[in-house]
Structure formats: C-alpha cells, structure tokens
Design an enzyme around this catalytic site. Structure first.
Site, PDB file in Angstrom:
ATOM      1  N   HIS A 182       0.790  -1.240   0.000  1.00 60.66           N
ATOM      2  CA  HIS A 182       0.000   0.000   0.000  1.00 60.66           C
ATOM      3  C   HIS A 182       0.819   1.286   0.000  1.00 60.66           C
ATOM      4  O   HIS A 182       0.264   2.362  -0.213  1.00 60.66           O
ATOM      5  CB  HIS A 182      -1.012  -0.001   1.159  1.00 60.66           C
ATOM      6  CG  HIS A 182      -0.409   0.190   2.523  1.00 60.66           C
ATOM      7  ND1 HIS A 182      -1.116   0.776   3.552  1.00 60.66           N
ATOM      8  CD2 HIS A 182       0.807  -0.127   3.030  1.00 60.66           C
ATOM      9  CE1 HIS A 182      -0.357   0.810   4.634  1.00 60.66           C
ATOM     10  NE2 HIS A 182       0.805   0.256   4.348  1.00 60.66           N
ATOM     11  N   HIS A 183       2.143   1.213   0.210  1.00 58.91           N
ATOM     12  CA  HIS A 183       2.977   2.418   0.099  1.00 58.91           C
ATOM     13  C   HIS A 183       3.488   2.647  -1.318  1.00 58.91           C
ATOM     14  O   HIS A 183       3.944   3.750  -1.636  1.00 58.91           O
ATOM     15  CB  HIS A 183       4.187   2.329   1.039  1.00 58.91           C
ATOM     16  CG  HIS A 183       3.840   2.411   2.492  1.00 58.91           C
ATOM     17  ND1 HIS A 183       3.019   3.390   3.001  1.00 58.91           N
ATOM     18  CD2 HIS A 183       4.193   1.631   3.547  1.00 58.91           C
ATOM     19  CE1 HIS A 183       2.891   3.211   4.308  1.00 58.91           C
ATOM     20  NE2 HIS A 183       3.584   2.151   4.656  1.00 58.91           N
ATOM     21  N   ALA A 184       3.440   1.637  -2.164  1.00 57.12           N
ATOM     22  CA  ALA A 184       3.985   1.760  -3.524  1.00 57.12           C
ATOM     23  C   ALA A 184       3.138   2.721  -4.344  1.00 57.12           C
ATOM     24  O   ALA A 184       1.943   2.503  -4.543  1.00 57.12           O
ATOM     25  CB  ALA A 184       4.043   0.393  -4.193  1.00 57.12           C
TER      26      ALA A 184
END
Length: 694
Positions: free
Chosen positions: A205-207
C-alpha cells in the site's frame, strides 16, 4: 524465466492443494459428485492465497521487520486451528505487465524487474551480468536497464532511503504477492467464492504509481482493484486500510476516481509518522471527480485501542460504506496496530480486528477480500490473522468488554466527521461530538459569538435577519445574513461579504493544526466599518459566507464550502439586491468573502457591470482572485472599478510574480495581520466609496 505458466502455477503448495481437493471429492457421494454444477459456488465459500516462493525475498541479515516468517506463521496458525481445510487454496501466479501498468508506470515496472538477478551474499554482493541480461531478454525488458554490479552497489543507499531491501528473490516475490491479491479478488468478483484471504508479502500500500517504498514494490490492492474492474462486472470498490501507516500509494492511485472509496485509519501525528507529510491528513479527501472518496482517520498519537477503532467504524467507516454501497470490499490488512507490535505501538486486539472484519462483511453482499499489508510482531500478526480468518469462515467475533474511546480518538473522529459531512449525508458530526460533563449547559464559541454579533447588530443598528427561502440556505446561513431596515428603499447599498471574523486563531500550519494561543484573540473587525456606513446613512447588507459546521452534508455537485458561499450570494443578488430600489451598489469583500464575490461576478457579469459602482477586496494574505481570461468586458470594468488591498509582502509582489489587469487595482497597506488590515485601510475604503458615488 521461472519456468512456470502464468495463471496455472500452484507453486510449492500445489501437491497439498491437489490432495485436499481429491480428499473432498472422495468424501462426497456419487449423487453429490454428479450433481455438482460448474460456475456456481463450490463446496468452499472462502479461499486463500499463499506461496512459499514469496519467502525468497529476505534480507541478508535476517533482522529486517518485513521478514519471510510473517506469512508462514499466519498460515501455520490458521492450519493448526483446523481452519485451512475449510478454505480453498487459490492458485497463485505472478502479476503481468499489463496489469501492473493499470496503476504503475512503465518505468516502475522496469525498475522492479531490474532487481531480478542472482545475488550471492558472502561478504559482498556478487552478480552474474549475463544472467541478468538473459532475464531481461525473456521479460521484454531492455538489457541495458538490467542492474550492473556497480549499480547494485550504488543502489544500496537508494533502497535504504526508500525503506526497502532487495535480494535475488525480490522480483518474483513482489510479482507473486501482487498476482495473488488479483486472483483473490477475481475469485470473489466472479462469484466463485464469497470471501478470500491473500496471505502475501511483500506488502503494497505504500507503492506509488512511480515509486516503490516502505517495504512495498507493487501496490497489490490497487492493481487488483483495477484488474477486477476491468475483467468483471464489479464497478464500485471500497478499500479499507487499517494498517497503522497511511496507504499513500493506494490513495494516490484513486485520488481522482469516484468508483473506488479509500478509507484509512492510521497514525498521523501531525504528519510526522511514516510516510509523513499532509497527504494522510483528514483534509486530504481526494481531488477532481474523486473529491470525498478518500477518507483519512489520522490518529494524533500512539496507543490507540479497540475502543477508538470501533468508534471510528461506527461513526465514519460504516455510515460512509453503506452510503457508497460497494460491489466489493477489500481490506488492506496491516496488523501493525496490533497489541505487541513495536513499530505500530497501538493496542488493537485480535477481537478488535475480528469485529471490524465482521462489520465490513455486512457490505457488498458479503463479498470481501482480505489482503495482508504490514504487521511485524510474529505472534501479533498470526493471532490477529487467525481471528480474521474465523470471521471469514462465518464464526461470530469474540465479545468485547465495555469500553470507551479515548479523548484523542473521540476528538479525531469528530473532526473527520466535520470534514466528511460535506460529502456524505450519513455522517453526522453532532452525533460524535466530544461530550463532557458540562455539555448540557455549554455552547460552542462560534455559536456564542454569532449570537452576540446578531444581538449587537440588532440593538445598535436595528439590523434585521434576512429570510432565506430555501431549507439548505436557512440551515447553513440562518442568522448570518443581516440588513438595515432601509435596505429596500435606500438609494445606496453597501454589501459587506466576510468570513466569521469574530474568532481569530493563528495556526502553526494547516496540516498540523497546532494553535498558537498567545496569538489568538477575539475581535469584531467590522464594527468601525458598519458604524461609518450608518453614519453616512447608507443601507447595509452584512453577509457571513462561512456555513454552520453542523449543517447536513453538501450534495455531490458541491465540491467545497466556497460553493455554498457563491450560491448564497447569487441567491441574495437575484432575490434582494437587484430588486431593491438602490441606484448605487458597493461590494466589500474580506478574506474568503473575496473569492465568493468573484464567483458572483462571474455568474452575473451583466448585472454587475450595469448596477455596481465599485468592488473593494480586502484580500490580506490570501491569493488575489482573478477575473476569467475570456470575460473581456467584465475584466475591463473590474480593472477600472475595483480596489484590492493587500500587505506589501504578499506573494503577488514576489520577483517571479506579476500583477495582471484581471487582478483589479491592487494597493498595498502596511499591515500583516488580515483582520487588522481592514481597520487600517478603512480611510482608503471610505474615500474610494465616496469617489465612486460622485
């Protein structure tokens, strides 16, 4: 290549899966086996995705918190509880290039594939360049973009700066992780299963579309959501992210997309908690067509508990989720807010996660996908995942003890409700307003000050409340539009458009909202202006364009508070100002009222040019509103009949900036505080009004 065909690989667990299916078929009677119908829900209603190949991504020291055992411990916990046999294992496969490009750029795809190489770690990294170029060839990746030995060494600091590590198994693990979430979503979206659990790593989810970061390479959930919308009838997707970190990459992927509702509960701490910055603030609600479809619940501190999360679910998540009515729910299930996780430092219990899962199961007809994100304490992540798996399989969540949300949690939820009530009818800020023992006999400061101002204008100048004949206007602006008794007969009308104005609080910055109490003060900046207007025997229409905070939500067509400011001014122009007997009309705008005035001029240009003598804008520190480029006649009129008051250090006077005719006639006054600017500029305003009446 890996020697496996995408879409058919069973990976390491293929034999176990096959034996499980054979065992189930043997347990059925011949009649049951003969009556099975293809393309309907099979015996299983719940499935899972898992592959040991995702454990090949492992740090050299073995001390990184995003460790391979995260997924094996989860699977073991579910297996030891005799639940794995009740779940269908979904075949896993690597994500395909065209799927990744639905979210990420071509360059990003190449960056992740370039990692794929044979690394042998002894005392330093050794690499076979020939092998890299072989891989690059068969992946349709330009051979020149594969990593050379020197690039591997140089990239170490680069990856560390992005909170990443890379090994020979990174690319395959990342592709399997993303492909696994896709298959978990497709199985539910196609009606093959009702619920699935993607036990995958690395997380995603940080990409962001252009960059991998924060232990994440591909944004698994974002790519899966896009693929699901592309390949199945599913259109509306709710992504609920309860990872303790804000899912910046997921919000970024759908920030302008109204078909995907993204809700995140995370530690924020004034933008100082990873991934840092204002993007995870409660005011970050999306953009363009996606405004209102990003919902951030930013915890201000560590130590948040079940009570805080359940309170947020009851007041924000579930009301918005039900109003949105998704076709599919995907949980970005990071378990780093769990009790015992040293990175998250919060206290959500397995029972808390079970209850949140249970509530989300009530949406989208029960179509639910759980995709693993973070969570770094092996005991915490396995116990929490087991509790979630039990709910997926139909068990009731464990009973929670009586509990009350913390003061920080209650305050945060209320502030989020205030923001989201602009976009969602089901969110009621009043229902979650923080309560104290004195609440029954207390009033908010804005209510007290508005009441005081209304009383002052009535007793001092006999000003009356202007009736607003629509429910929406009356609800938002009732008692905020006042006029003198001679308003309809006086030949000269001053229309004063301003913000609340009575309460001034200076902040360190909008993202942090830290109040500097020593610079906060109570003041009615308009008293001197109103006194002069009445002394000159002009009529006055006083308009406070900031709507009440507890009014019902904005319709979808309204994107901002400014929309209501424009609409109420247009209503007053059409129904009162233009129909009055005034021969002279002067507009004075202050602060946010300046932009509302500009929008009125854009919507009623002919009337403004014909009936209005002059427009005075006391802008202060705000941006100077502009006449539209294509409004030639209005621009020519405004440049001659306007005064725009700013302070000398306004950004419009910066070397790289320039004043345009569309800005109007801009004048400087030596005063940095916007509220005091109108008082110091009052003599100039008085002279300009007199000249316009000659």
């Amino acid at each position: 290549m890996n020697g496996q065909v995408a879409g058919t690989s069973m990976d390491v667990d293929g034999e176990e899966y096959h034996q499980n299916q054979v065992s189930i078929q043997r347990s059925l009677s011949p009649v049951q086996r003969a009556s099975s119908v293809p393309h309907r829900l099979p015996h299983f209603t719940v499935g899972y995705v898992y592959s040991q190949d995702m454990m090949l991504h492992s740090s050299a020291t073995g001390e990184h918190p995003e460790q391979p055992e995260r997924i094996s411990r989860i699977r073991t916990a579910i297996r030891d509880a005799n639940l794995l046999q009740k779940m269908k294992q979904i075949p896993i496969r690597p994500v395909k290039r065209d799927e990744v490009l639905l979210v990420h750029s071509q360059e990003h795809w190449h960056k992740v594939l370039a990692i794929q190489c044979e690394l042998r770690l002894v005392n330093h990294i050794r690499i076979s360049v020939a092998r890299i170029r072989y891989i690059a060839y068969f992946e349709n990746l330009p051979a020149s973009s594969a990593m050379t030995p020197s690039e591997i060494f140089e990239s170490e600091a680069y990856y560390e700066s992005l909170s990443l590590y890379v090994t020979s198994g990174t690319t395959r693990a990342a592709r399997l992780s993303c492909g696994g979430v896709i298959e978990a979503c497709l199985a539910v979206a196609r009606g093959e299963l009702k619920k699935t659990f993607a036990i995958v790593r690395p997380p995603g989810h940080h990409a962001e579309p252009e960059e991998h970061m924060g232990f994440c390479f591909f944004n698994n959930v974002a790519v899966a959501a896009k693929v699901t919308q592309f390949l199945t009838p599913v259109r509306k997707i709710l992504i609920l992210d309860w990872d303790v970190h804000h899912g910046n990459g997921t919000q970024r992927a759908f920030n302008d997309d109204p078909s995907v509702l993204y809700i995140s509960l995370h530690r924020y701490e004034r933008g100082q908690f990873y991934p840092c910055g204002p993007f995870g603030s409660l005011e970050s609600c999306g953009e363009g067509a996606g405004i209102g479809y990003s919902v951030n619940i930013p915890w201000p501190k560590k130590g948040m508990t079940d009570a805080d999360y359940i309170h947020a679910f009851q007041q924000i998540v579930m009301p918005i989720g039900m109003e949105f009515a998704p076709d599919l729910v995907i949980i970005s299930a990071g378990f780093d807010a769990a009790v015992g996780d040293d990175l998250g430092e919060c206290f959500v219990s397995p029972a808390g996660y079970a209850h949140m899962t249970h509530m989300l199961s009530g949406l989208a007809g029960g179509n639910l996908v759980v995709a693993l994100e973070g969570g770094y304490n092996l005991d915490s992540i396995s116990n929490s995942s087991l509790a979630v798996a039990r709910v997926l399989l139909g068990e009731a969540p464990p009973e929670l003890p009586p509990m009350v949300a913390s003061e920080a949690g209650t305050e945060t939820v209320w502030q989020v409700a205030m923001e989201q009530s602009k976009y969602w009818k089901s969110v009621n800020p009043k229902a979650c307003e923080p309560r104290e023992e004195v609440d029954e006999i207390s009033f908010s400061i804005p209510e007290i000050l508005k009441g005081h101002r209304q009383h002052f204008l009535y007793t001092q100048y006999q000003m009356l409340q202007v009736p607003l004949m629509t429910k929406m206007f009356e609800e938002r602006f009732g008692s905020q539009v006042m006029c003198t008794s001679d308003f309809l007969e006086n030949p000269t009308i001053i229309v004063f458009v301003h913000e609340f104005g009575n309460l001034r609080i200076e902040l360190d910055g909008k993202p942090t909202c830290d109040v500097q109490m020593e610079n906060s003060y109570l003041i009615d900046f308009s008293k001197e202006l109103i006194s002069w207007v009445r002394k000159e025997k002009y009529a006055l229409l006083d308009v406070n364009v900031f709507p009440r905070p507890f009014a019902s939500p904005l319709p979808r067509g309204h994107k901002h508070v400014e929309s209501w400011s424009r609409d109420v001014l247009t209503y007053l122009w059409d129904n009162y100002i233009q129909l009055s007997g005034a021969k002279n009309i002067i507009f004075i705008g202050h602060g946010p009222g300046c932009h509302a005035l500009m929008e009125l001029m854009e919507s009623r240009p002919v009337g403004m040019i014909r009936y209005v003598n002059t427009v005075i804008q006391v802008v202060g520190n705000m941006s100077i509103p502009l006449i539209p480029k294509d409004a030639d006649e209005l621009r020519a009129w405004y440049s001659k009949n306007s005064v725009v008051i700013v302070h000398p250090e306004h950004p419009a006077f910066a070397p790289e900036a320039r004043i345009l005719k569309r800005h109007g006639r801009v004048l400087q006054i030596e005063e940095s505080k916007p509220i005091k600017l109108i008082m110091k500029g009052l003599p100039l305003i008085q002279d300009h009004i007199r000249q316009s009446l000659v």
